[in-house]
Design an enzyme around this catalytic site. Sequence first.
Site, PDB file in Angstrom:
ATOM      1  N   ASP A 206       0.856  -1.204   0.000  1.00 26.42           N
ATOM      2  CA  ASP A 206       0.000   0.000   0.000  1.00 26.42           C
ATOM      3  C   ASP A 206       0.884   1.243   0.000  1.00 26.42           C
ATOM      4  O   ASP A 206       2.081   1.180   0.264  1.00 26.42           O
ATOM      5  CB  ASP A 206      -0.902  -0.018   1.249  1.00 26.42           C
ATOM      6  CG  ASP A 206      -2.163   0.817   1.059  1.00 26.42           C
ATOM      7  OD1 ASP A 206      -2.343   1.397  -0.035  1.00 26.42           O
ATOM      8  OD2 ASP A 206      -2.958   0.903   2.004  1.00 26.42           O
ATOM      9  N   HIS A 346      -9.289  -1.727  -8.881  1.00 24.44           N
ATOM     10  CA  HIS A 346      -9.320  -0.625  -7.897  1.00 24.44           C
ATOM     11  C   HIS A 346      -8.438   0.551  -8.318  1.00 24.44           C
ATOM     12  O   HIS A 346      -8.881   1.703  -8.273  1.00 24.44           O
ATOM     13  CB  HIS A 346      -8.893  -1.187  -6.535  1.00 24.44           C
ATOM     14  CG  HIS A 346      -8.779  -0.176  -5.443  1.00 24.44           C
ATOM     15  ND1 HIS A 346      -9.829   0.631  -5.047  1.00 24.44           N
ATOM     16  CD2 HIS A 346      -7.724   0.171  -4.634  1.00 24.44           C
ATOM     17  CE1 HIS A 346      -9.436   1.422  -4.052  1.00 24.44           C
ATOM     18  NE2 HIS A 346      -8.157   1.165  -3.792  1.00 24.44           N
TER      19      HIS A 346
HETATM   20 FE1  N7H Z   1      -7.105   2.101  -2.276  1.00 24.91          FE
HETATM   21  N1  N7H Z   1      -6.237  -2.593  -1.635  1.00 24.91           N
HETATM   22  O1  N7H Z   1      -5.513  -3.290  -0.995  1.00 24.91           O
HETATM   23  O2  N7H Z   1      -7.014  -3.059  -2.454  1.00 24.91           O
HETATM   24  N2  N7H Z   1      -5.520   0.912  -2.739  1.00 24.91           N
HETATM   25  N3  N7H Z   1      -7.711   0.735  -0.902  1.00 24.91           N
HETATM   26  N4  N7H Z   1      -8.609   3.366  -1.703  1.00 24.91           N
HETATM   27  N5  N7H Z   1      -6.441   3.504  -3.572  1.00 24.91           N
HETATM   28  C1  N7H Z   1      -4.501   1.250  -3.599  1.00 24.91           C
HETATM   29  O3  N7H Z   1      -0.895   2.764  -4.929  1.00 24.91           O
HETATM   30  C2  N7H Z   1      -7.256  -0.551  -0.728  1.00 24.91           C
HETATM   31  C3  N7H Z   1      -9.503   3.161  -0.694  1.00 24.91           C
HETATM   32  C4  N7H Z   1      -7.077   4.714  -3.875  1.00 24.91           C
HETATM   33  O4  N7H Z   1      -2.868   6.228  -8.365  1.00 24.91           O
HETATM   34  C5  N7H Z   1      -3.586   0.153  -3.707  1.00 24.91           C
HETATM   35  O5  N7H Z   1      -0.977   2.604  -2.753  1.00 24.91           O
HETATM   36  C6  N7H Z   1      -8.002  -1.177   0.349  1.00 24.91           C
HETATM   37  C7  N7H Z   1     -10.478   4.233  -0.659  1.00 24.91           C
HETATM   38  C8  N7H Z   1      -6.272   5.469  -4.820  1.00 24.91           C
HETATM   39  O6  N7H Z   1      -2.665   4.143  -8.995  1.00 24.91           O
HETATM   40  C9  N7H Z   1      -4.072  -0.854  -2.914  1.00 24.91           C
HETATM   41  C10 N7H Z   1      -8.892  -0.235   0.817  1.00 24.91           C
HETATM   42  C11 N7H Z   1     -10.138   5.081  -1.698  1.00 24.91           C
HETATM   43  C12 N7H Z   1      -5.164   4.673  -5.080  1.00 24.91           C
HETATM   44  C13 N7H Z   1      -5.317  -0.401  -2.317  1.00 24.91           C
HETATM   45  C14 N7H Z   1      -8.717   0.958   0.022  1.00 24.91           C
HETATM   46  C15 N7H Z   1      -8.949   4.536  -2.326  1.00 24.91           C
HETATM   47  C16 N7H Z   1      -5.293   3.458  -4.294  1.00 24.91           C
HETATM   48  C17 N7H Z   1      -2.334   0.086  -4.594  1.00 24.91           C
HETATM   49  C18 N7H Z   1      -9.905  -0.338   1.906  1.00 24.91           C
HETATM   50  C19 N7H Z   1     -10.811   6.354  -2.145  1.00 24.91           C
HETATM   51  C20 N7H Z   1      -4.012   5.027  -6.007  1.00 24.91           C
HETATM   52  C21 N7H Z   1      -1.094   0.603  -3.947  1.00 24.91           C
HETATM   53  C22 N7H Z   1      -9.857  -1.194   2.883  1.00 24.91           C
HETATM   54  C23 N7H Z   1     -12.111   6.534  -2.163  1.00 24.91           C
HETATM   55  C24 N7H Z   1      -4.338   4.667  -7.448  1.00 24.91           C
HETATM   56  C25 N7H Z   1      -0.973   2.115  -3.892  1.00 24.91           C
HETATM   57  C26 N7H Z   1      -3.195   5.036  -8.366  1.00 24.91           C
HETATM   58  C27 N7H Z   1      -4.376   2.428  -4.291  1.00 24.91           C
HETATM   59  C28 N7H Z   1      -6.231  -1.141  -1.523  1.00 24.91           C
HETATM   60  C29 N7H Z   1      -9.472   2.094   0.191  1.00 24.91           C
HETATM   61  C30 N7H Z   1      -8.286   5.138  -3.369  1.00 24.91           C
HETATM   62  C31 N7H Z   1      -3.370  -2.209  -2.742  1.00 24.91           C
HETATM   63  C32 N7H Z   1      -7.885  -2.582   0.870  1.00 24.91           C
HETATM   64  C33 N7H Z   1     -11.637   4.359   0.324  1.00 24.91           C
HETATM   65  C34 N7H Z   1      -6.586   6.851  -5.376  1.00 24.91           C
END
Ligand code: N7H
Length: 488
Positions: A206, A346
């Site tokens: 993350d 995602h």
């Molecule tokens: Fe997310 N996951 O493990 O699936 N997220 N996220 N997120 N997220 C990202 O780039 C995750 C949540 C964004 O620019 C990664 O850090 C989980 C909310 C955005 O390429 C992973 C939860 C929101 C990005 C996860 C969660 C976002 C992003 C890839 C909740 C906004 C960057 C690693 C439990 C509403 C996208 C990284 C880009 C990346 C996960 C929540 C948004 C692995 C498990 C609520 C903008």
Amino acid sequence: MGEYPVPPQPPINVGDPVDLHNVQGDVLFGGFPKKVQNFYFFIIDGSQVQKFRANLSRILPFVCSSNDIKQKREQIQINKQMGKTGLVPMSLVNIAFSGHGLKKICDSLHINSGFGDPLFDKGMLVDAPNLGDRVGEWNRGFAENNIDGVINIAGDDAGRIASELGIIKHMLEADKPNGPMHEAFTLAGHSRPGAEDGHEHFGFLDGVSQPAVPGVDTPTRLQTVYDGVGRLLMKHNHDDQANLQTGQIETVQRPDWSRDGTIMCFRKLDQLVPEFHAFLRAFPIDVADPGAPPTLGSDLLGARMVGRWPSGAPLELTPFHDNTSLAGNNEFDFHDDASKCPFSAHIRKTNPRHDTTVDNRNSTHAITRRGIQFGDEVTPHEASSNRSDPSHVRGLLFVCYQSNLSNAFSFMQQRWANNPGFKPLAPGVSGEVGFDPMIGQSLTGPTSASVNLGNPTRPLILARWVISRGGEYFFVPSMSTLRMFGSG
Ligand code: N7H
């Protein structure tokens, strides 16, 4: 790389300087370096606001600026280069106010508390159905809708931040019966142990992709760059807002005291980890390769839901197996079809990069993410029963910063993640691509996402593995505005 033409990086507006001493510390430069973090939510006694403000002025020396964080990060770098082991001791404090809390402070100063963000004014509870949250599932602390503010404290060691928080609480007279404020509740987060450090609870790296701030960060190749500092900090260039109904961008009027402030969106998101992994095992993608490792189909399904492999390697660069030499790589764009990364993955839903515009990689709706894991590791019993034990709740204390909610967090959750019809401008894509499989929500039934191989619009019905337990929106004032709040 080199397979596709690389569109030009947008012009970077650096004619809008940021006063690093005036912005609170968690906002710029990757935020607080941390292993542990506490969010201490508090309520101000409406009849003692003046006393609260006087006490606030006493704790301001504890509140760190973005310049302090820049120096801490330089110190960590120097220690690494000198081969020093062990964490640099630190305890870092920020403070922010909900709509209720800001109104109490502004009323006592005889100024208008509005800064032109209707979602902030209403608070997250009112906004919850629009986000797809089921309010009946919210934790009581958030559902009571009476939080006035939060002290965000982070560092290297749980004992160190607990004792600093104790001193601050004492100075604020939070420990005094009938004092000017009291604790609502505290949430404690910590990074995961050992090799899982830096990974969220489902197992994916993350904190990889963040938008660069013009004039503050040096963007890496193909990194999303805010088209103006005002996407993050109020009263800077491009501090405007999207109309959530029409998608049109509108100007917004701000008071002078909002300059260099930002909005923190806080959400407590439980993760049903054993259930998520059981789902991956139940619906492996057919990789049509008899020599493939037995778990590859399930691993590929997880990677196609996220858009990255557990190492953080992006599917766009390595679509069929994890490749640790690309761990945490962020040098890619999406390219018109879903042959490598599904449209609904995602990271593609939340940052479509080059998908939706030709030249600006979507910085209009970008968010600056912070946040930390909370809860225990999965127990052997949970793993073998495929069921989360309610006495071992775990998940993400999600935090993101933006100048305007309807441009950023709310836009992303409502118009992209929860919208099965949102897809890129790619020619020839007809039909829906589905929800964001990680955070997409619907109040009317199960969600689905098109994450199978071969057909970008064939849906897979999903279960729920991220459950919102509530949250709140907070205004993070500049250091000078905090001083103004504490004066008089
Ligand atoms: Fe997310 N996951 O493990 O699936 N997220 N996220 N997120 N997220 C990202 O780039 C995750 C949540 C964004 O620019 C990664 O850090 C989980 C909310 C955005 O390429 C992973 C939860 C929101 C990005 C996860 C969660 C976002 C992003 C890839 C909740 C906004 C960057 C690693 C439990 C509403 C996208 C990284 C880009 C990346 C996960 C929540 C948004 C692995 C498990 C609520 C903008």
